[in-house]
Design an enzyme around this catalytic site. Structure first.
Site, PDB file in Angstrom:
ATOM      1  CD  GLU A 365      42.977  -4.700   4.387  1.00 18.08           C
ATOM      2  OE1 GLU A 365      42.547  -3.744   3.632  1.00 18.08           O
ATOM      3  OE2 GLU A 365      43.076  -5.755   3.949  1.00 18.08           O
TER       4      GLU A 365
HETATM    5  C1  TNX Z   1      46.496  -3.030   3.956  1.00 21.99           C
HETATM    6  S1  TNX Z   1      47.626  -3.109   6.461  1.00 21.99           S
HETATM    7  C2  TNX Z   1      46.716  -4.489   4.583  1.00 21.99           C
HETATM    8  C3  TNX Z   1      47.219  -5.573   3.386  1.00 21.99           C
HETATM    9  C4  TNX Z   1      47.362  -5.666   2.537  1.00 21.99           C
HETATM   10  C5  TNX Z   1      48.296  -3.597   1.894  1.00 21.99           C
HETATM   11  C6  TNX Z   1      49.302  -3.372   0.781  1.00 21.99           C
HETATM   12  C7  TNX Z   1      46.687  -4.158   6.628  1.00 21.99           C
HETATM   13  C8  TNX Z   1      46.379  -4.843   7.991  1.00 21.99           C
HETATM   14  N1  TNX Z   1      46.074  -4.988   5.744  1.00 21.99           N
HETATM   15  O1  TNX Z   1      46.331  -6.878   3.044  1.00 21.99           O
HETATM   16  O2  TNX Z   1      48.661  -6.730   2.107  1.00 21.99           O
HETATM   17  O3  TNX Z   1      47.285  -3.196   2.790  1.00 21.99           O
HETATM   18  O4  TNX Z   1      49.284  -2.115   1.738  1.00 21.99           O
END
Ligand code: TNX
Length: 598
Positions: A365
């Site tokens: 992300e």
């Molecule tokens: C996605 S999965 C994220 C996290 C959040 C989560 C909540 C991933 C690698 N990153 O930053 O906490 O969703 O479900």
């Protein structure tokens, strides 16, 4: 109030209210067989069982009741071993094997009240007891074991201390549920007769705890490690850094933890692990054959680092702390050499503190970093990791970057595949499977679940169990799969009882996918085996979701003990925001203001 309690066992088939979850942690040290918790009436009870439902399993385990399901089970009906007050635990001279014998004795002493001395394997008297033997065997592999239970004794054989340790966990599950009691219980301590030969399907079997969104102190982490070990999981991934908190002391950049660690989602105080705290976690895990995988999430999810060191921010200015639950807005400047000094210093220190082979660099992300700059950042960071002697792990978003020796991607997608990930696997990467729609322990079980998210769907026990890590991602063959991991993100998870509530009963489902041969996979059988674990969790004071999918036992397995006092605890805060926010999250210049304190 519509409620079904279950005799002396008092397993209410009812969703606990959030306050009840918080209280469970307090009970943990005192409870023998838990009294029925005070039941809130804010949630509907599951449907009552009908005469057509399968019968609840017997309170005493049979040899085939183990979770995760063993590779081979050969019961000898009608034959039991009985653990008696004069029993000993025999073991050879190997220090690590002796350590396992000591751990097994320590597990069995509180409930039995027996002394269970650890003695030399050659000692004949008294007869019976439990014997642990290291053997030369290629068949059992690095983690397998063989268990024989006869009226004359219990024997665990393995080629390694890890195998003995996992065999000891099986022994623990074959004793009556009351073995989990922290205080002595009057019980006939039988184990069902027969033999088990067992070894894992995948070498990597793990869970992740996000200690960044909410901070969890060392005792909580140690208890989670105990939970992993019960179910033969061998990796604990610690998500140590994120926008809301930096949780590990770094000597060369002290403000990371001191400033970056002083907050969390909501208005809690946050916190961080000192180097000694972290060493303690790693050592405790190692004693239980669990490897800690530290994650420093880069280049995104770095807001907490930026508040401590504004020089790392793209605009060079330290932002205010962030206590909300949005994602994807922060990043360290990939164009600045100072960033790579920071990355090298931090990863160097974490690598030096970590005995295990893995270093997780996150990579998820980083929406604000252009794809070319992102790939270059990941490639350079992969080289820095290689320079520490560790093997790099990253979320599957790092797939487009060039291959690095041994690198591992952690798949959290909810689709059945992604060509970029499949291509990275073609180029040599291996995969840890954490599909968001099956393995994410922060997803709600059902709409009524008082905490958790639903962006990847609702994940009931069956959904967490019914998938195959060896054949889940299109274009990724089973031999490229290193294993499975169940991540617990903690935006809405605030205390140990809530952690346990989200782990149980789904963690054992993921553990079974990681350990058991595919041939044993069977929802109906799993559900029935799992049912017998409810009384174990009650006896151990572990909070769990009384899922209506599981035929929890209705027969009391053991005499009830006196009720423990349950001090009142405050209600945890309301559930935090959802992950879909990531799709519409603000730019770095529009970082949301810190959440107002409640
Ligand atoms: C996605 S999965 C994220 C996290 C959040 C989560 C909540 C991933 C690698 N990153 O930053 O906490 O969703 O479900």
């Amino acid at each position: 109030m519509d409620e079904r309690t279950t005799g002396q066992l008092d397993l209410p088939v009812h969703e606990p209210a959030a306050a009840e979850l918080a209280r469970a942690a307090t009970r943990a040290a005192e409870v023998v067989l838990a009294p029925a918790p005070e039941l809130g009436d804010d949630l509907p009870a599951p449907p009552a069982r009908t005469p057509d439902d399968p019968p609840a399993p017997a309170a005493r385990p049979s040899l085939g009741d183990v979770v995760p399901a063993p590779e081979r089970v050969a019961p000898v009906p009608g034959v039991d071993f009985v653990l008696t007050p004069d029993a000993v635990i025999r073991v050879g001279a190997d220090d690590a094997a002796r350590a396992v014998a000591g751990q097994l004795a320590a597990l069995l002493r509180p409930a039995t009240g027996y002394p269970l001395p650890v003695t030399d394997a050659t000692r004949r008297e008294p007869a019976g007891g439990i014997t642990l033997v290291l053997v030369d065997s290629d068949d059992l592999g690095a983690e397998g074991y063989r268990l024989d239970v006869t009226p004359d004794g219990v024997r665990i054989e393995a080629a390694t201390p890890a195998g003995l340790f996992f065999g000891a966990q099986t022994v623990r599950q074959l004793l009556p549920a009351a073995i989990e009691s922290p205080t002595p219980v009057a019980e006939r301590w039988t184990l069902p007769g027969g033999s088990i030969t067992d070894r894992p399907r995948f070498p990597y079997r793990g869970a992740m705890l996000d200690v960044a969104r909410h901070f969890f102190g060392v005792p909580d982490v140690l208890r989670v490690i105990d939970h992993l070990a019960r179910y033969k999981l061998n990796h604990l991934h610690l998500h140590l850094t994120d926008d809301q908190g930096w949780r590990i002391a770094v000597d060369s950049w002290p403000r990371l933890a001191e400033v970056g660690g002083a907050g969390e989602v909501g208005d809690g105080p946050g916190g961080h692990y000192s180097r000694d705290d972290y060493r303690r976690i790693v050592a405790y895990a190692a004693e239980r054959h669990v490897t800690v995988v530290p994650e420093i999430d880069l280049p995104g999810h770095t807001h907490a680092a930026l508040i401590a060191y504004g020089e790392l921010a793209p605009d060079g200015v330290a932002p205010p702390p962030y206590t909300g639950t949005e994602v994807g807005f922060s990043y360290v400047d990939p164009a600045s050499e100072r960033t790579y000094e920071f990355v090298a210093d931090v990863l160097g220190e974490i690598a030096a503190l970590t005995p295990g082979p893995w270093l997780h660099i996150g990579g998820d992300e980083a929406f604000k970093v252009r794809p070319d700059a992102y790939a270059a950042f990941v490639e350079r960071t992969q080289r820095i990791v290689a320079g520490t002697g560790k093997t790099v792990v990253g979320w599957h978003q790092i797939a487009p970057a060039a291959h690095a020796e041994g690198r591992v991607l952690q798949w959290w997608g909810t689709e059945v595949g992604d060509p970029v990930t499949a291509d990275a696997v073609q180029r040599g990467a291996r995969l840890i499977l954490s599909p968001g729609n099956h393995a994410y322990l922060d997803m709600k079980y059902a709409l009524e679940t008082p905490i958790g998210h639903d962006w990847a769907g609702l994940i009931d026990v069956r959904r967490s169990y019914d998938w195959d890590p060896g054949a889940h991602v299109t274009g990724v063959p089973a031999d490229a799969v290193l294993g499975v991991e169940a991540p617990l993100w903690t935006e809405s998870v605030t205390c140990l009882a809530e952690v346990e509530f989200m782990l149980f009963p789904r963690l054992p489902a993921i553990a079974e996918l990681g350990w058991s041969p595919r041939a044993t996979h069977d929802w109906a059988g799993f559900r029935d085996r799992l049912a017998g674990h409810g009384p174990r969790w009650v006896a151990a004071g572990v909070a769990f979701h009384r899922s209506p999918e599981i035929p929890w036992p209705t027969e009391p397995p053991a005499p009830a003990a006196p009720k423990a006092a349950i001090p009142a605890q405050p209600e945890p805060p309301a559930p935090a925001g959802s992950h879909e926010a990531a799709l519409t999250r603000p730019g770095p210049e529009e970082v949301p203001a810190p959440a107002p304190s409640a």
